[in-house]
Design a protein around this motif. Structure first.
Motif, PDB file in Angstrom:
ATOM      1  N   PRO A 250     -42.573   0.169  18.322  1.00 28.81           N
ATOM      2  CA  PRO A 250     -41.196   0.494  17.908  1.00 28.81           C
ATOM      3  C   PRO A 250     -40.213  -0.589  18.314  1.00 28.81           C
ATOM      4  CG  PRO A 250     -42.234   2.366  19.000  1.00 28.81           C
ATOM      5  CD  PRO A 250     -43.126   1.186  19.232  1.00 28.81           C
TER       6      PRO A 250
ATOM      7  N   ASN B 260     -36.980   0.038  18.779  1.00 23.75           N
ATOM      8  CA  ASN B 260     -36.078   0.663  19.743  1.00 23.75           C
ATOM      9  C   ASN B 260     -36.819   1.820  20.407  1.00 23.75           C
ATOM     10  OD1 ASN B 260     -33.802   1.403  21.205  1.00 23.75           O
ATOM     11  ND2 ASN B 260     -32.934   2.606  19.528  1.00 23.75           N
ATOM     12  N   ASP B 261     -37.618   1.486  21.408  1.00 20.30           N
ATOM     13  CA  ASP B 261     -38.517   2.457  22.025  1.00 20.30           C
ATOM     14  C   ASP B 261     -37.811   3.234  23.124  1.00 20.30           C
ATOM     15  OD1 ASP B 261     -40.752   3.884  22.691  1.00 20.30           O
ATOM     16  OD2 ASP B 261     -41.749   2.254  23.757  1.00 20.30           O
TER      17      ASP B 261
ATOM     18  N   ASN C 160     -34.077  11.466  24.800  1.00 18.48           N
ATOM     19  CA  ASN C 160     -34.577  10.219  24.213  1.00 18.48           C
ATOM     20  C   ASN C 160     -35.713  10.479  23.221  1.00 18.48           C
ATOM     21  OD1 ASN C 160     -32.760   8.648  25.666  1.00 18.48           O
ATOM     22  ND2 ASN C 160     -34.172   8.342  27.375  1.00 18.48           N
TER      23      ASN C 160
ATOM     24  N   PHE D 246     -35.480   9.384  19.286  1.00 20.35           N
ATOM     25  CA  PHE D 246     -36.466   8.512  18.652  1.00 20.35           C
ATOM     26  C   PHE D 246     -37.114   9.190  17.451  1.00 20.35           C
ATOM     27  CE2 PHE D 246     -40.771   7.045  17.929  1.00 20.35           C
ATOM     28  CZ  PHE D 246     -40.555   5.689  17.735  1.00 20.35           C
TER      29      PHE D 246
END
Length: 258
Positions: free
Chosen positions: A107, A109-110, A234, A238
């Protein structure tokens, strides 16, 4: 004079022989029990899916039959948000796919700290007795305080209203009982029911907050478990975003896949 039967060499030979026999017994038992272990693991997962679907009251000792009657697993291409009918959804192992560089991506933007994400993901369509769509269950996961936590997020057919948030696969978790482990507390799970993912403009607004001031979108954070609560937030950001189920949800809300 005859050699003593208690010599070091004979003792060592007996110990080695005994170890070999024991290892063969243990290995054979592991191989023989593996199918049963896999079956039990699958049924345990089905149980949590039925819990997310609010169908556990239909179970009378036979999880598999209730699951087969009401649940249909499908595979989604996360890049396009479309179903991939070429894959056997029941046989597809998303966690295994996530570990394979050929079937996963890193990813950009992990924020959930998952490291790799499978290119294809399972979703579960829940039907009612009339065969109509009752809810859609999305498997999500992300890092909590000490470990990765896995959950099933159940949504109403509008793909906006939360029906359930059920954390599972907690046996290997390092989340502290009474703190991070409170994600399994029925009282906290009940707070999710009816919450909205998006606002009227289509922006993602669901939030795990210390000060839950927005009754439509906010869920109270876990008391004393800030890092676990942040992990849940988070995870949602995601998996409900562009690198997760975002394209699938957008297509579904427009009537493109459901």
């Amino acid at each position: 004079m005859a050699k003593s039967n208690d010599s070091f060499g004979k003792t060592l030979g007996v110990v080695i022989g005994l170890c070999l026999v024991c290892s063969l017994v243990v290995s054979s038992a592991a191989v023989a029990l593996k199918p049963l272990q896999e079956k039990n693991k699958a049924q345990d997962t089905q149980k949590y899916i039925l819990e997310a679907a609010n169908l556990m009251d239909r179970v009378n000792g036979d999880v598999a039959s209730v699951y087969d009657q009401y649940i249909e697993a499908k595979v989604v291409d996360l890049a396009t948000g479309q179903f991939d009918g070429s894959i056997d959804a029941d046989a597809y192992d998303q966690r295994k796919a996530a570990r394979d560089t050929a079937t996963s991506v890193v990813p950009q933007n992990d924020i959930a700290s998952i490291k790799r994400r499978a290119s294809l993901a399972k979703v579960y369509l829940v039907k009612n007795d009339a065969g109509e769509l009752d809810s859609v269950i999305l498997p999500v996961h992300g890092y909590g305080l000490w470990s990765t936590m896995y959950a099933f997020l159940a949504l109403e057919p509008d793909m906006n209203t939360v029906k359930a948030m059920v954390y599972y696969d907690f046996s290997d978790s390092g989340e502290t009982p009474g703190l991070g482990g409170e994600v399994q507390n029925p009282k906290w799970k009940a707070l999710w029911v009816g919450k909205k993912l998006f606002d009227n403009q289509g922006d993602l607004k669901i939030r795990v907050a210390k000060m839950a001031t927005d009754k439509q979108h906010d869920v109270d954070a876990l008391s004393g478990a800030t890092l676990t609560s942040n992990g849940v937030q988070n995870t949602l950001m995601f998996w409900l975003g562009d690198e997760g189920f975002g394209p699938f949800i957008a297509n579904a809300r427009q009537g493109g896949v459901l």
